[in-house]
Enzyme design. Structure first.
Site, PDB file in Angstrom:
ATOM      1  N   LYS A 155       1.531   3.061  -4.098  1.00 16.70           N
ATOM      2  CA  LYS A 155       0.567   2.247  -3.349  1.00 16.70           C
ATOM      3  C   LYS A 155       1.287   1.021  -2.811  1.00 16.70           C
ATOM      4  CE  LYS A 155      -3.716  -0.338  -3.671  1.00 16.70           C
ATOM      5  NZ  LYS A 155      -4.929  -0.601  -4.442  1.00 16.70           N
ATOM      6  N   LYS A 178      -0.579   5.903  -0.675  1.00 16.59           N
ATOM      7  CA  LYS A 178      -1.559   5.048  -0.001  1.00 16.59           C
ATOM      8  C   LYS A 178      -0.879   3.846   0.615  1.00 16.59           C
ATOM      9  CE  LYS A 178      -5.448   2.161  -1.155  1.00 16.59           C
ATOM     10  NZ  LYS A 178      -6.084   1.435  -2.212  1.00 16.59           N
TER      11      LYS A 178
END
Ligand code: PBG
Length: 332
Positions: A202, A256
């Site tokens: 992330k 992400k």
């Protein structure tokens, strides 16, 4: 690989008719590839549009249940829940995350009552929707997010969600060691079939703005999340993150944001051959909507093309705010 020469080989031959294009299509997208993120808010009968996410709203628990039934009807297998915690319940330590009757737990129970096994419920583990400072963990006097103390709270948060009936625990906090700690607690607590989908890679991204408006943390957050979320410049490091989370017991991993990080999706898939999910985040959704509204592209085509790209890169599925719309476009 054997490549013939023109004109014996004409790659346009198989593109000439729609039946042939269908026959030669390498990648398929179906509603079963989608995870639908939903924002939960307090009250009942409440639907609050989110200005920076046109077409997306926060729903009170009754509305969330209606969306969950819609997901089942559309063939979407999983919804992901994010709470907009009332301001007065936010605190420096994010204790509301541990309340068995918080918005998240009420939504989980209501969905599981309504849909049972027909729908998976994925829950986000991180403290940002519950803290008065908008960071994902506990902060010290200097404002630094302290790792080990935060992990202890995240374990309790995950156990609270599992007790309410969550099917997939999705830690999005990027603390070191939290996957192993959560897995151990789930095993000891008898939740052996509760999955962990780790937000393994992330990035500290500029694409999260509308999400922070949606969960009400944007106005509270001072500074950034660069001491725990990854530097967008790094790919090797993403592979190390994934390796660690898998070793600690993650059932699947997530990359992400999505579109700008398809190289990471592809490398993770190639290296580890495990289920990889991608999150087409709020800023990506907003860009597509803005492009369509400006007449720069056709909305439905942009939605389907971007989602297909995730599958082509190797993703098992995609978290997307376009999930219901996309499923309808696929004829669900
Ligand atoms: C919170 C969290 C964020 C997102 C998912 N979980 C925001 C952040 O890290 O600041 C972003 C999702 C999106 O932008 O759609 N830990």
């Amino acid at each position: 690989m054997m490549i013939g020469n023109y004109p014996a080989t004409r790659l346009r031959r198989t593109r000439a008719a729609s039946w042939s294009r269908a026959l030669h299509r390498e990648t398929a997208l179906s509603p079963a590839d989608l995870i639908w993120p939903l924002f939960v808010t307090a009250g009942s009968g409440v639907e609050e549009p989110i200005a920076s996410l046109p077409g997306v709203a926060r729903w009170s628990v009754d509305g969330i249940v209606a969306r969950a039934r819609e997901a089942v009807a559309l063939g979407i297998p999983v919804v992901a829940l994010f709470p907009n915690t009332p301001r007065e319940l936010r605190s420096a330590d994010g204790a509301e995350a541990l309340n068995p009757d918080n918005l998240m737990c009420r939504a989980i129970r209501a969905i599981k009552d309504a849909c049972g096994e027909a729908l998976g419920v994925l829950t986000d583990v991180a403290l940002d929707p519950y803290t008065s400072h908008g960071q994902d963990g506990l902060v010290d006097a200097a404002g630094y997010v302290i790792n080990d103390e935060t992990v202890a709270v995240l374990v309790d948060q995950a156990m609270n969600q599992a007790a309410a009936g969550a099917d997939i625990i999705a830690p999005s906090d990027m603390m070191d060691g939290r996957i192993g700690a959560i897995r151990r607690a789930l095993e000891m607590g008898g939740h052996v079939n509760v999955q962990i989908m780790s937000y393994a890679a992330k990035y500290a991204s500029a694409f999260y703005g509308p999400f922070r408006e949606a969960v009400g943390s944007g106005g509270l957050l001072k500074g950034d999340k660069k001491t725990y979320q990854m530097d967008p410049a790094n790919a090797e490091e993403a592979l190390r993150e994934v390796a660690l989370d898998l070793a600690e017991g993650a059932d699947s991993v997530m990359v992400k944001p999505g579109l700008a990080y398809l190289d990471i999706v592809q490398r993770v898939k190639a290296r580890f051959a495990v289920p990889v999910f991608a999150y087409q985040v709020s800023g990506e959704y907003a860009m597509i909507e803005a492009a369509a509204a400006a007449g720069a592209g056709e909305r439905d085509a942009l939605v389907l093309e971007t989602l297909l790209a995730f599958k082509r890169a190797g993703a098992s599925g995609v978290l997307t705010y376009h999930a219901a719309h996309a499923a309808r476009l696929m004829g669900a």
